[in-house]
Design a protein around this motif. Structure first.
Motif, PDB file in Angstrom:
ATOM      1  N   GLU A 148      -8.297 -14.873   5.169  1.00 26.36           N
ATOM      2  CA  GLU A 148      -7.991 -14.386   3.701  1.00 26.36           C
ATOM      3  C   GLU A 148      -7.693 -12.943   4.153  1.00 26.36           C
ATOM      4  O   GLU A 148      -7.089 -12.124   3.564  1.00 26.36           O
ATOM      5  CB  GLU A 148      -9.299 -14.209   3.173  1.00 26.36           C
ATOM      6  N   GLU A 149      -8.378 -12.125   5.107  1.00 25.15           N
ATOM      7  CA  GLU A 149      -8.083 -10.751   5.583  1.00 25.15           C
ATOM      8  C   GLU A 149      -6.577 -10.652   6.037  1.00 25.15           C
ATOM      9  O   GLU A 149      -6.051  -9.704   5.790  1.00 25.15           O
ATOM     10  CB  GLU A 149      -9.249 -10.364   6.522  1.00 25.15           C
ATOM     11  N   LEU A 150      -6.385 -11.635   6.614  1.00 21.19           N
ATOM     12  CA  LEU A 150      -4.877 -11.566   7.200  1.00 21.19           C
ATOM     13  C   LEU A 150      -3.780 -11.779   6.238  1.00 21.19           C
ATOM     14  O   LEU A 150      -2.732 -10.904   6.189  1.00 21.19           O
ATOM     15  CB  LEU A 150      -4.477 -12.713   8.315  1.00 21.19           C
ATOM     16  N   ALA A 156       0.152  -6.110   2.652  1.00 20.56           N
ATOM     17  CA  ALA A 156       0.383  -4.749   2.651  1.00 20.56           C
ATOM     18  C   ALA A 156       1.431  -4.287   3.829  1.00 20.56           C
ATOM     19  O   ALA A 156       2.234  -3.337   3.619  1.00 20.56           O
ATOM     20  CB  ALA A 156      -0.939  -3.951   3.019  1.00 20.56           C
ATOM     21  N   PHE A 157       1.389  -5.089   4.954  1.00 21.72           N
ATOM     22  CA  PHE A 157       2.547  -5.002   5.815  1.00 21.72           C
ATOM     23  C   PHE A 157       3.999  -5.139   5.067  1.00 21.72           C
ATOM     24  O   PHE A 157       4.814  -4.634   5.304  1.00 21.72           O
ATOM     25  CB  PHE A 157       2.511  -5.873   7.022  1.00 21.72           C
ATOM     26  N   ILE A 158       4.113  -6.171   4.512  1.00 17.93           N
ATOM     27  CA  ILE A 158       5.500  -6.400   3.808  1.00 17.93           C
ATOM     28  C   ILE A 158       5.879  -5.407   2.718  1.00 17.93           C
ATOM     29  O   ILE A 158       6.845  -5.083   2.819  1.00 17.93           O
ATOM     30  CB  ILE A 158       5.313  -7.987   2.990  1.00 17.93           C
ATOM     31  N   ALA A 159       4.947  -4.908   2.094  1.00 16.45           N
ATOM     32  CA  ALA A 159       5.024  -3.707   1.067  1.00 16.45           C
ATOM     33  C   ALA A 159       5.730  -2.502   1.831  1.00 16.45           C
ATOM     34  O   ALA A 159       6.591  -2.031   1.380  1.00 16.45           O
ATOM     35  CB  ALA A 159       3.736  -3.761   0.147  1.00 16.45           C
ATOM     36  N   LEU A 201       4.993  -3.315  -4.484  1.00 16.67           N
ATOM     37  CA  LEU A 201       4.580  -2.115  -3.788  1.00 16.67           C
ATOM     38  C   LEU A 201       3.332  -1.378  -4.445  1.00 16.67           C
ATOM     39  O   LEU A 201       3.209  -0.387  -3.904  1.00 16.67           O
ATOM     40  CB  LEU A 201       5.861  -1.366  -3.897  1.00 16.67           C
ATOM     41  N   ASP A 202       2.657  -1.970  -5.467  1.00 19.19           N
ATOM     42  CA  ASP A 202       1.533  -1.313  -6.058  1.00 19.19           C
ATOM     43  C   ASP A 202       0.306  -1.167  -4.911  1.00 19.19           C
ATOM     44  O   ASP A 202      -0.602  -0.240  -4.683  1.00 19.19           O
ATOM     45  CB  ASP A 202       1.182  -1.926  -7.191  1.00 19.19           C
ATOM     46  N   VAL A 203       0.286  -2.051  -4.095  1.00 18.65           N
ATOM     47  CA  VAL A 203      -0.681  -2.133  -3.026  1.00 18.65           C
ATOM     48  C   VAL A 203      -0.595  -0.890  -2.001  1.00 18.65           C
ATOM     49  O   VAL A 203      -1.695  -0.522  -1.577  1.00 18.65           O
ATOM     50  CB  VAL A 203      -0.629  -3.619  -2.175  1.00 18.65           C
ATOM     51  N   LEU A 204       0.568  -0.309  -2.050  1.00 19.61           N
ATOM     52  CA  LEU A 204       0.638   0.852  -0.861  1.00 19.61           C
ATOM     53  C   LEU A 204      -0.113   2.075  -1.505  1.00 19.61           C
ATOM     54  O   LEU A 204      -0.402   2.898  -0.918  1.00 19.61           O
ATOM     55  CB  LEU A 204       1.977   1.051  -0.982  1.00 19.61           C
ATOM     56  N   ASN A 205      -0.582   1.884  -2.887  1.00 15.53           N
ATOM     57  CA  ASN A 205      -1.118   3.087  -3.434  1.00 15.53           C
ATOM     58  C   ASN A 205      -2.751   2.938  -3.330  1.00 15.53           C
ATOM     59  O   ASN A 205      -3.525   3.735  -3.589  1.00 15.53           O
ATOM     60  CB  ASN A 205      -1.039   3.099  -5.019  1.00 15.53           C
ATOM     61  N   ARG A 206      -3.207   1.775  -2.497  1.00 12.49           N
ATOM     62  CA  ARG A 206      -4.593   1.687  -2.539  1.00 12.49           C
ATOM     63  C   ARG A 206      -4.799   1.380  -1.129  1.00 12.49           C
ATOM     64  O   ARG A 206      -6.049   0.762  -0.818  1.00 12.49           O
ATOM     65  CB  ARG A 206      -4.902   0.360  -3.366  1.00 12.49           C
ATOM     66  N   PRO A 735      -4.398  -2.797  10.873  1.00 14.90           N
ATOM     67  CA  PRO A 735      -3.823  -1.519  10.701  1.00 14.90           C
ATOM     68  C   PRO A 735      -4.081  -0.884   9.288  1.00 14.90           C
ATOM     69  O   PRO A 735      -4.070   0.189   9.262  1.00 14.90           O
ATOM     70  CB  PRO A 735      -2.412  -1.954  10.586  1.00 14.90           C
ATOM     71  N   PHE A 736      -4.464  -1.750   8.342  1.00 16.19           N
ATOM     72  CA  PHE A 736      -4.734  -1.041   6.859  1.00 16.19           C
ATOM     73  C   PHE A 736      -6.092  -1.359   6.239  1.00 16.19           C
ATOM     74  O   PHE A 736      -7.138  -2.166   6.684  1.00 16.19           O
ATOM     75  CB  PHE A 736      -3.897  -1.682   5.948  1.00 16.19           C
TER      76      PHE A 736
END
Length: 745
Positions: A148-150, A156-159, A201-206, A735-736
């Motif tokens: 789940e964590e991966l 996030a990595f793809i975004a 790409l919304d994930v990049l804001n969080r 990484p995130f």
């Protein structure tokens, strides 16, 4: 190979206690066999004579003939079936473990002769089976959570990759549960044409980037900034995230493989032991018990197999550009194959070493070099130059012995040292390097002697002195050679660890780093010999074979003290780094230990250069305190021994070596060899026929031997700590990090 030995060799060393205890169950089956043999002997002794047997047979002749069929035939079959039924299996809820199930076997033949032995066997068998099932269930739950964590990390990595590369859209790697594994967790999978979506790409804001403190730059940056950095959307961030995720997938996949192997081996072990039981006890219980095994969580769970499939596909697609061969070689590195030529060359080199030693001793004896007036000159100059290689070879021989016994007693040293799979050196490879270096060194010594004694080469005396320097240059060039030969990965690993030690405390301290720094604390004389190289060749003393300039220089003596302090100072800084990172008071005490050693080394070195009662008292007192402190730390902290309440009095609860006396011998040797090291600095009465440099070399060699002994028990204790925590794979930082607590994307 018998199954018991094969079973033991294929276990994950850190999970050994979680496997079915095959040997114990096998011994219980043997007890059943022993009881049967005793019963058979007793019956044979009480068996009636032939007359009684004939009457029994004769009586049977007068029985009523019942024909080939009987109306009681079905009853007979039912009676035989009841007699064959040996066990009943049941599954109950385990109140102690919440929703976990507890498997239980009811033995129906406990009233038979020897039934009590079989009853003990089945109770133990159930205990082992429940242990295995519960452990497997816990580990599967762990990998499900990691999956789940991966999933979240990969989204996030793809975004981030889309943002950096400015692509319009890309197929996401990780999605929510599709029902293929379970309804309670996400799964790692490769999207196909039927199921895909545009990565949001919304994930990049969080999210923020986790900058681990691994380099001098990140260390300095962490002093002024938080470790959770805002994304700048650049290629460096993408490369860093990709590297961390790739390593996380490799470790995750390795854990999945361990679980798959654990499942298979334990099911096979239960099958083997039940068949052995049926054969010896003459029962028919294996089918019923193995059916329970098959229907249990161990036999029915398929989460691991599905996660393996999806992890492979994801890794190949997104970290290997779809190259399956490359991806599988990374995920499943091939086991090292033992090469016979290594054994051949080791034997050949050691033969050459013996021959060269005999030639050198014979040459020295025939030319009466020991009584030659140049003996003192040789011992002051040539001996320190070549003894450097002797210290290296001795340390490597001790390490080869360590590797051999670590492998023999299943200490997972490659995992502890965090070696890249398949690159760790076995004891034969270490012997190959050490024996090869020994041959080259002895050949140089012999060439040095021959050129000195040969009248035709007396005019080339300065060139003769350059042989040791040339040998050092060759060794250094091989060590830093970038080409892929002569164990390049190991050489690079060693150089990286050395660089981390030099840059302490700017790098995160790992076990290989402080383990190597500890080795340097036992190679102080080698470092001083390197200092002598610089002085001897840098100031031109080699042209006249006279080290008077070095010996009379106050700068040289001051640097000698600094050289001796450097290894302990590195360890002191490493302890400080670990203390501030983990707030572990143990590391503060460990740093204090090395600081006390620094004080003792400085005091002893000053006393050896300037004699005086005051300095002698200071040197003796600081040395005594440091020796007691270091000895206590070796035995109690590093080795985990001297525990009076242990299952093994004054040792530790778990031991790897079969003989407890070896641990006591090692403790005594550790104390004696530490005291022997003090001889060179307290200037005790020396042997009249032994040169001071020879005595220093002997005592330095004893310290190297002590360190070799310490290495084995230090890693044994580390291995047992990993076993206690069932830690079989490395924990890799992701990484995130997410600002929202629920991490919903």
């Amino acid at each position: 190979m018998k199954f018991g030995k094969e079973f033991a060799t294929q276990m994950v060393p850190e999970w050994e206690e979680a496997y079915m205890n095959y040997n114990q169950l096998k011994n219980l089956v043997k007890e059943i066999l022993i009881f049967q043999q005793r019963q058979t002997r007793s019956l044979n002794m009480m068996k009636p004579h032939s007359k009684a047997n004939s009457l029994k047979r004769k009586g049977s002749l007068f029985r009523t003939y019942s024909g080939l069929t009987s109306r009681f035939g079905n009853a007979s079959v039912r009676r035989d079936k009841e007699e064959e039924e040996v066990i009943l299996t049941s599954v109950n809820a385990d109140e102690e473990h919440g929703e976990c199930l507890k498997y239980q076997t009811i033995f129906l033949r406990s009233s038979d002769d020897g039934g009590e032995f079989e009853l003990v066997f089945f109770k133990r068998l159930d205990s082992e089976f429940n242990k295995v099932v519960n452990f497997y269930r816990e580990k599967v739950e762990e990998v499900v959570k990691q999956a789940e964590e991966l999933n979240i990390q990969m989204d996030a990595f793809i975004a981030l990759r889309i943002k950096v590369t400015k692509s319009a859209a890309v197929t996401p790697v990780m999605e929510r549960n599709t029902g293929e594994v379970s309804e309670q967790h996400q799964e790692i999978r490769v999207d196909d044409a039927k199921e895909h979506k545009v990565a949001s790409l919304d994930v990049l804001n969080r999210i923020k980037l986790n900058a681990t403190i691994e380099t001098p730059r990140s260390t300095v940056r962490s002093v002024f900034n938080s470790l959770n950095l805002d994304l700048q959307f650049n290629k460096n961030e993408l490369k860093e995230a990709q590297g961390k995720l790739k390593q996380a997938f490799i470790e995750f996949y390795e854990k999945l493989r361990y679980l798959k192997n654990y499942n298979f081996l334990n099911q096979l072990a239960f099958s083997k032991i039940m068949k052995k039981y049926d054969k010896i006890a003459k029962r028919n219980a294996a089918d019923a018990y193995l059916q329970m095994v098959e229907e249990s969580y161990l036999g029915q769970s398929d989460e691991v197999a599905k996660l393996i499939e999806r992890a492979e596909a994801t890794f190949i697609k997104h970290f290997c550009n779809g190259n399956r061969s490359k991806g599988m070689n990374t995920l499943r590195p091939k086991a090292k194959r033992e090469k016979h030529r290594v054994t051949f060359f080791v034997g050949g080199f050691f033969g050459c070493v013996l021959a060269l030693v005999v030639v050198i001793i014979t040459d020295m004896h025939t030319k009466d070099l020991l009584n030659n007036e140049e003996k003192t000159q040789y011992m002051n100059t040539i001996f320190p130059l070549y003894s450097l290689f002797g210290f290296i070879v001795l340390h490597m021989l001790m390490y080869a012995g360590n590797v051999y016994y670590w492998a023999r007693y299943r200490v997972n040293y490659s995992f502890i040292f965090e070696c890249k799979p398949g690159t760790e050196l076995g004891f034969k490879q270490v012997l190959l390097v050490s024996s090869g270096l020994s041959v080259v060194t002895l050949a140089a010594i012999l060439a040095n002697l021959e050129m000195d004694m040969d009248p035709n080469t007396l005019s080339y005396k300065a060139v003769t002195e350059l042989l040791p320097l040339g040998l050092v240059i060759v060794v250094v060039l091989i060590a830093i050679c970038p080409f892929n030969f002569f164990y390049r990965s190991t050489r690079y690993f060693l150089l990286v660890c050395i660089w981390h030690c030099i840059c302490s405390p700017l790098y995160t301290v790992t076990l290989p780093d402080f383990f190597l720094a500890d080795q340097f604390t036992s190679q102080v004389q080698l470092l001083r010999n390197l200092q002598f190289y610089v002085c001897y060749y840098g100031w031109g003393d080699f042209k006249k074979r006279n080290a008077q300039t070095c010996n009379d220089s106050s700068i040289y003596k001051t640097i000698s003290i600094i050289i001796a302090v450097i290894p302990y100072w590195i360890r002191f800084l490493q302890c400080l780094r670990r203390y501030f990172e983990g707030c572990d008071s143990t590391q503060a005490l460990n740093g204090l230990k090395y600081f006390s050693t620094i004080a003792a080394v400085v005091a002893r070195s000053m006393y050896s250069q300037k004699q005086g009662m005051t300095l002698k008292i200071i040197a003796a007192s600081t040395s005594g305190i440091a020796t007691i402190f270091n000895t206590y730390w070796d035995l109690v902290k590093d080795w985990g021994l001297l525990n009076k309440n242990s299952e093994n009095p004054w040792l530790r609860d778990k031991l790897i070596l079969p003989e407890r006396s070896i641990y006591f011998i090692a403790m005594v040797l550790n104390v004696i060899l530490r005291l022997a090291w003090m001889q060179t600095v307290l200037d005790f009465q020396e042997a009249p026929s032994l040169h001071r440099n020879a005595l220093i070399a002997i005592v330095a060699s004893l310290e190297i031997i002590r360190r070799g002994i310490w290495n084995f028990f230090r890693l044994e204790n580390e291995h047992l700590n990993n076993v206690g925590k069932f830690r079989a794979v490395k924990s890799v930082p992701l990484p995130f990090s997410y600002e929202d607590a629920d991490k919903n994307l």
